[in-house]
Design an enzyme around this catalytic site. Sequence first.
Site, PDB file in Angstrom:
ATOM      1  N   LYS A  13       0.830  -1.218   0.000  1.00 50.87           N
ATOM      2  CA  LYS A  13       0.000   0.000   0.000  1.00 50.87           C
ATOM      3  C   LYS A  13       0.859   1.261   0.000  1.00 50.87           C
ATOM      4  O   LYS A  13       0.621   2.175  -0.785  1.00 50.87           O
ATOM      5  CB  LYS A  13      -0.942   0.020   1.219  1.00 50.87           C
ATOM      6  CG  LYS A  13      -1.891  -1.162   1.287  1.00 50.87           C
ATOM      7  CD  LYS A  13      -2.830  -1.077   2.472  1.00 50.87           C
ATOM      8  CE  LYS A  13      -2.144  -1.142   3.819  1.00 50.87           C
ATOM      9  NZ  LYS A  13      -1.423  -2.410   4.110  1.00 50.87           N
ATOM     10  N   ARG A  89      -9.941   1.050   8.778  1.00 47.51           N
ATOM     11  CA  ARG A  89      -9.462  -0.295   9.074  1.00 47.51           C
ATOM     12  C   ARG A  89     -10.510  -1.115   9.806  1.00 47.51           C
ATOM     13  O   ARG A  89     -10.280  -2.281  10.101  1.00 47.51           O
ATOM     14  CB  ARG A  89      -8.229  -0.176   9.965  1.00 47.51           C
ATOM     15  CG  ARG A  89      -6.994  -0.826   9.404  1.00 47.51           C
ATOM     16  CD  ARG A  89      -5.897  -0.599  10.420  1.00 47.51           C
ATOM     17  NE  ARG A  89      -4.724  -1.302  10.086  1.00 47.51           N
ATOM     18  CZ  ARG A  89      -3.709  -0.779   9.416  1.00 47.51           C
ATOM     19  NH1 ARG A  89      -3.774   0.446   8.970  1.00 47.51           N
ATOM     20  NH2 ARG A  89      -2.631  -1.497   9.205  1.00 47.51           N
ATOM     21  N   ARG A 128      11.617  -5.993   4.748  1.00 52.33           N
ATOM     22  CA  ARG A 128      11.479  -4.529   4.576  1.00 52.33           C
ATOM     23  C   ARG A 128      12.436  -3.764   5.497  1.00 52.33           C
ATOM     24  O   ARG A 128      12.626  -4.126   6.653  1.00 52.33           O
ATOM     25  CB  ARG A 128      10.043  -4.110   4.897  1.00 52.33           C
ATOM     26  CG  ARG A 128       9.886  -2.591   4.912  1.00 52.33           C
ATOM     27  CD  ARG A 128       8.460  -2.136   4.901  1.00 52.33           C
ATOM     28  NE  ARG A 128       7.706  -2.597   6.049  1.00 52.33           N
ATOM     29  CZ  ARG A 128       6.404  -2.385   6.196  1.00 52.33           C
ATOM     30  NH1 ARG A 128       5.726  -1.750   5.261  1.00 52.33           N
ATOM     31  NH2 ARG A 128       5.777  -2.839   7.266  1.00 52.33           N
ATOM     32  N   ARG A 161      11.161  -2.216  11.183  1.00 53.42           N
ATOM     33  CA  ARG A 161      10.068  -1.843  12.086  1.00 53.42           C
ATOM     34  C   ARG A 161       9.885  -2.927  13.154  1.00 53.42           C
ATOM     35  O   ARG A 161       9.956  -4.121  12.837  1.00 53.42           O
ATOM     36  CB  ARG A 161       8.762  -1.689  11.287  1.00 53.42           C
ATOM     37  CG  ARG A 161       8.588  -0.303  10.729  1.00 53.42           C
ATOM     38  CD  ARG A 161       7.425  -0.146   9.772  1.00 53.42           C
ATOM     39  NE  ARG A 161       6.175  -0.769  10.146  1.00 53.42           N
ATOM     40  CZ  ARG A 161       5.046  -0.688   9.423  1.00 53.42           C
ATOM     41  NH1 ARG A 161       5.049   0.033   8.297  1.00 53.42           N
ATOM     42  NH2 ARG A 161       3.953  -1.290   9.801  1.00 53.42           N
ATOM     43  N   ARG A 172      -0.830  -9.355  12.923  1.00 56.08           N
ATOM     44  CA  ARG A 172      -1.402  -8.286  12.075  1.00 56.08           C
ATOM     45  C   ARG A 172      -2.309  -8.891  11.002  1.00 56.08           C
ATOM     46  O   ARG A 172      -3.356  -8.326  10.678  1.00 56.08           O
ATOM     47  CB  ARG A 172      -0.267  -7.473  11.438  1.00 56.08           C
ATOM     48  CG  ARG A 172       0.418  -6.565  12.454  1.00 56.08           C
ATOM     49  CD  ARG A 172       1.805  -6.150  12.012  1.00 56.08           C
ATOM     50  NE  ARG A 172       1.816  -5.355  10.811  1.00 56.08           N
ATOM     51  CZ  ARG A 172       2.907  -5.155  10.070  1.00 56.08           C
ATOM     52  NH1 ARG A 172       4.061  -5.681  10.426  1.00 56.08           N
ATOM     53  NH2 ARG A 172       2.843  -4.414   8.992  1.00 56.08           N
TER      54      ARG A 172
HETATM   55  P1  AP5 Z   1       4.862  -1.587   1.717  1.00 53.26           P
HETATM   56  O1  AP5 Z   1       4.463  -0.755   0.543  1.00 53.26           O
HETATM   57  O2  AP5 Z   1       5.656  -0.902   2.797  1.00 53.26           O
HETATM   58  O3  AP5 Z   1       3.588  -2.359   2.334  1.00 53.26           O
HETATM   59  P2  AP5 Z   1       2.292  -1.840   3.094  1.00 53.26           P
HETATM   60  O4  AP5 Z   1       1.096  -2.519   2.507  1.00 53.26           O
HETATM   61  O5  AP5 Z   1       2.263  -0.331   3.138  1.00 53.26           O
HETATM   62  O6  AP5 Z   1       2.569  -2.491   4.514  1.00 53.26           O
HETATM   63  P3  AP5 Z   1       2.461  -1.915   5.986  1.00 53.26           P
HETATM   64  O7  AP5 Z   1       3.151  -2.919   6.872  1.00 53.26           O
HETATM   65  O8  AP5 Z   1       2.978  -0.504   6.094  1.00 53.26           O
HETATM   66  O9  AP5 Z   1       0.937  -1.944   6.209  1.00 53.26           O
HETATM   67  P4  AP5 Z   1       0.217  -2.095   7.514  1.00 53.26           P
HETATM   68  O10 AP5 Z   1      -1.181  -1.880   7.055  1.00 53.26           O
HETATM   69  O11 AP5 Z   1       0.463  -3.310   8.301  1.00 53.26           O
HETATM   70  O12 AP5 Z   1       0.892  -0.974   8.445  1.00 53.26           O
HETATM   71  P5  AP5 Z   1       0.513   0.530   8.814  1.00 53.26           P
HETATM   72  O13 AP5 Z   1       1.744   1.311   8.818  1.00 53.26           O
HETATM   73  O14 AP5 Z   1      -0.675   1.013   8.046  1.00 53.26           O
HETATM   74  O15 AP5 Z   1       5.670  -2.850   1.164  1.00 53.26           O
HETATM   75  C1  AP5 Z   1       6.220  -3.837   2.032  1.00 53.26           C
HETATM   76  C2  AP5 Z   1       7.567  -4.314   1.465  1.00 53.26           C
HETATM   77  O16 AP5 Z   1       7.348  -4.975   0.208  1.00 53.26           O
HETATM   78  C3  AP5 Z   1       8.568  -3.204   1.164  1.00 53.26           C
HETATM   79  O17 AP5 Z   1       9.858  -3.650   1.486  1.00 53.26           O
HETATM   80  C4  AP5 Z   1       8.433  -2.943  -0.362  1.00 53.26           C
HETATM   81  O18 AP5 Z   1       9.649  -2.501  -0.924  1.00 53.26           O
HETATM   82  C5  AP5 Z   1       8.037  -4.324  -0.864  1.00 53.26           C
HETATM   83  N1  AP5 Z   1       7.061  -4.256  -1.951  1.00 53.26           N
HETATM   84  C6  AP5 Z   1       5.923  -3.499  -1.993  1.00 53.26           C
HETATM   85  N2  AP5 Z   1       5.244  -3.716  -3.136  1.00 53.26           N
HETATM   86  C7  AP5 Z   1       5.952  -4.649  -3.829  1.00 53.26           C
HETATM   87  C8  AP5 Z   1       5.742  -5.302  -5.075  1.00 53.26           C
HETATM   88  N3  AP5 Z   1       4.654  -5.068  -5.851  1.00 53.26           N
HETATM   89  N4  AP5 Z   1       6.672  -6.226  -5.491  1.00 53.26           N
HETATM   90  C9  AP5 Z   1       7.746  -6.499  -4.709  1.00 53.26           C
HETATM   91  N5  AP5 Z   1       8.004  -5.901  -3.520  1.00 53.26           N
HETATM   92  C10 AP5 Z   1       7.121  -4.987  -3.078  1.00 53.26           C
HETATM   93  O19 AP5 Z   1      -0.021   0.333  10.306  1.00 53.26           O
HETATM   94  C11 AP5 Z   1       0.836  -0.057  11.362  1.00 53.26           C
HETATM   95  C12 AP5 Z   1       0.050  -0.158  12.657  1.00 53.26           C
HETATM   96  O20 AP5 Z   1      -0.529   1.130  13.012  1.00 53.26           O
HETATM   97  C13 AP5 Z   1      -1.147  -1.112  12.670  1.00 53.26           C
HETATM   98  O21 AP5 Z   1      -0.752  -2.462  12.903  1.00 53.26           O
HETATM   99  C14 AP5 Z   1      -1.995  -0.522  13.807  1.00 53.26           C
HETATM  100  O22 AP5 Z   1      -1.476  -0.858  15.055  1.00 53.26           O
HETATM  101  C15 AP5 Z   1      -1.804   0.973  13.625  1.00 53.26           C
HETATM  102  N6  AP5 Z   1      -2.842   1.595  12.762  1.00 53.26           N
HETATM  103  C16 AP5 Z   1      -2.612   2.222  11.572  1.00 53.26           C
HETATM  104  N7  AP5 Z   1      -3.767   2.649  11.034  1.00 53.26           N
HETATM  105  C17 AP5 Z   1      -4.752   2.281  11.910  1.00 53.26           C
HETATM  106  C18 AP5 Z   1      -6.162   2.416  11.909  1.00 53.26           C
HETATM  107  N8  AP5 Z   1      -6.811   3.024  10.892  1.00 53.26           N
HETATM  108  N9  AP5 Z   1      -6.864   1.900  12.937  1.00 53.26           N
HETATM  109  C19 AP5 Z   1      -6.249   1.306  13.955  1.00 53.26           C
HETATM  110  N10 AP5 Z   1      -4.901   1.126  14.033  1.00 53.26           N
HETATM  111  C20 AP5 Z   1      -4.166   1.628  13.018  1.00 53.26           C
END
Ligand code: AP5
Length: 220
Positions: A13, A89, A128, A161, A172
């Site tokens: 994402k 979410r 990552r 992270r 997660r």
């Molecule tokens: P990346 O693009 O970083 O993946 P992502 O989907 O953004 O993954 P996240 O781990 O950031 O998502 P998440 O939803 O768990 O975490 P968030 O920060 O929102 O890609 C991942 C890796 O793959 C990278 O190394 C990249 O280079 C590689 N890659 C990407 N695309 C690729 C492709 N097509 N091909 C090959 N390689 C690729 O949330 C973290 C925490 O915050 C949550 O667990 C929760 O505790 C809290 N939180 C956040 N928002 C909320 C909410 N709305 N409500 C409640 N809690 C919340």
Amino acid sequence: MRLVLLGPPGAGKGTLANLLRDHLKIQHISTGDILREEMKKESPLGKKTKTIVDRGALVPDDIVTKIIENKFSEDNLIHQGFLLDGFPRTKLQAEDLDKILNPLHKPLDCALYLDASRKIIIQRLTGRRVCRHCGAVYHIHNRLPKIEGKCDVCNGHLYQRPDDNEETIKTRLDVYIKSTAPIIEYYAQQKKLLKVDGDRDSEKVFEQFMKRINETQRSH
Ligand code: AP5
């Protein structure tokens, strides 16, 4: 445009959001990035949410919805357009977002759903690395920095992270299936859902979404 980006952790994402932001010239808001920034500053919000985020659970709905409302009002984003990444979410967050946007006659245009398989997710997240300074994202196999451990953009230190270890990734994913997956149906019923296979490489994913977004815009 007013867009939300849905999908399991590690579906790509954040990576896709950067491409869409540059192309569509809209602001990218990641609730995960905002929470990590607050944790880094050790603000009251950061201290309150750190243990929740580190163990892979969800921060309470009212806290994240307030973050989004503040962002909207600070930057006049409802009128300028936005891409929300990681919000909503839960079904309650999705309903609250509609309650903010609909009375202003600025409804969401599309919900972009990036799916990915469990095996790919685990490979992506365990490999990552993120720049502590600017947040740029790397991968130990498929997106290496020019100098090991250093960010290409700002020379900042790359780190893993705390929630990117295999055990927390599994938590997660479970939380995602239980709390977030149901909102896919919520947007499907509103006929706003655009789905793309996130196992493919990021340029292909981006092209597919742009094609689908353009088709949707033409049909309105
Ligand atoms: P990346 O693009 O970083 O993946 P992502 O989907 O953004 O993954 P996240 O781990 O950031 O998502 P998440 O939803 O768990 O975490 P968030 O920060 O929102 O890609 C991942 C890796 O793959 C990278 O190394 C990249 O280079 C590689 N890659 C990407 N695309 C690729 C492709 N097509 N091909 C090959 N390689 C690729 O949330 C973290 C925490 O915050 C949550 O667990 C929760 O505790 C809290 N939180 C956040 N928002 C909320 C909410 N709305 N409500 C409640 N809690 C919340």
